[in-house]
Design a protein around this motif. Structure first.
Motif, PDB file in Angstrom:
ATOM      1  N   ALA A 149      42.405  33.186  48.627  1.00 28.20           N
ATOM      2  CA  ALA A 149      42.748  34.386  49.141  1.00 28.20           C
ATOM      3  C   ALA A 149      44.111  34.843  49.015  1.00 28.20           C
ATOM      4  O   ALA A 149      44.332  36.054  48.544  1.00 28.20           O
ATOM      5  N   VAL A 170      44.876  38.217  47.048  1.00 24.02           N
ATOM      6  CA  VAL A 170      45.841  39.217  47.731  1.00 24.02           C
ATOM      7  C   VAL A 170      46.980  39.670  46.777  1.00 24.02           C
ATOM      8  O   VAL A 170      47.405  40.827  46.679  1.00 24.02           O
ATOM      9  N   LEU A 194      45.559  41.811  44.207  1.00 23.53           N
ATOM     10  CA  LEU A 194      45.115  43.119  45.086  1.00 23.53           C
ATOM     11  C   LEU A 194      46.466  44.014  44.757  1.00 23.53           C
ATOM     12  O   LEU A 194      46.407  45.280  44.580  1.00 23.53           O
ATOM     13  N   SER A 209      41.819  48.969  42.225  1.00 21.69           N
ATOM     14  CA  SER A 209      41.930  48.086  43.501  1.00 21.69           C
ATOM     15  C   SER A 209      40.845  48.044  44.350  1.00 21.69           C
ATOM     16  O   SER A 209      40.533  46.801  44.905  1.00 21.69           O
ATOM     17  N   ALA A 255      39.396  44.152  45.202  1.00 21.02           N
ATOM     18  CA  ALA A 255      39.108  43.956  46.794  1.00 21.02           C
ATOM     19  C   ALA A 255      37.529  43.673  46.886  1.00 21.02           C
ATOM     20  O   ALA A 255      37.329  42.676  47.448  1.00 21.02           O
TER      21      ALA A 255
END
Length: 216
Positions: free
Chosen positions: A16, A20, A23, A184, A188
């Motif tokens: 994660a 992130v 992202l 993005s 995501a």
């Protein structure tokens, strides 16, 4: 990824965190990436590439997941449980993406009437996202489904994992060149689908279904 709760939690948190970070980078290059991919000469003038990306996008669709699940079950009749797990994971990822889409209310690139390189990259929130489909761009639902499917299939059949993830990546590229999503949105969606799949596959009850489908 390990199977004890601690190792699973650490692995999910690590992935994660990396996701992130990617992202955040995607947001920074959103405009440039969208401009390059939407005007890609290869896509516009190569039927083979266009057809390949379209087929890859099929993996992230509901019908595509249904077909892949049927193939999994038919290849080995003892593994219908795996087909059921695949369908469950992709439905969960798709539902999660739908919730986030309506909450974010981001305008789709195809809804923008702006010159290339000057597109609005805006989030309008749930007040708009709940009511209007053109404002349901973040994250990409097709990409979430494709990566949920790829992650699940990679767990079932590790030797072919590279193929599964390449197809899922092509599915995300398709969403950008078709002017439906920004980079993005796709990143995501990929992160969401991957993490949802990993989390569900690591659940003890679910794992009993797919790790040894023939046992009861």
């Amino acid at each position: 990824m390990g199977h004890d709760p601690v190792s699973v939690r650490r692995s999910l948190l690590l992935r994660a965190g990396v996701g992130v970070a990617l992202l955040g980078l995607a947001f920074l290059v959103d405009r440039a990436a969208f401009s390059v991919l939407r005007t890609g000469v290869l896509y516009d003038h190569s039927g083979e590439i266009r057809e390949g990306l379209t087929m890859a996008k099929f993996l992230g669709s509901g019908l595509g997941t249904l077909v892949v699940g049927l193939v999994v079950g038919l290849v080995d009749p003892q593994r219908w449980r795996r087909a059921a797990v695949l369908w469950m994971v992709v439905v969960a990822a798709g539902f999660s993406a739908a919730v986030l889409k309506t909450a974010a209310g981001r305008e789709r690139p195809s809804h923008l009437d702006q010159p290339v390189g000057r597109e609005r990259i805006a989030f309008h929130g749930p007040a708009v996202g709940l009511r209007r489909a053109p404002f349901q761009s973040f994250p990409s639902g097709h990409t979430a489904g494709a990566f949920a499917s790829a992650t699940t299939l990679a767990a079932f059949y590790p030797p072919a994992r590279v193929v599964f993830f390449c197809v899922a990546t092509a599915s995300g590229v398709n969403r950008i060149v078709k002017h439906q999503h920004f980079l993005s949105d796709v990143v995501a969606g990929a992160l969401l689908g991957h993490l949802v799949a990993l989390w569900l596959l690591s659940r003890q009850r679910v794992r009993r279904w797919w790790a040894d489908p023939g046992s009861r």
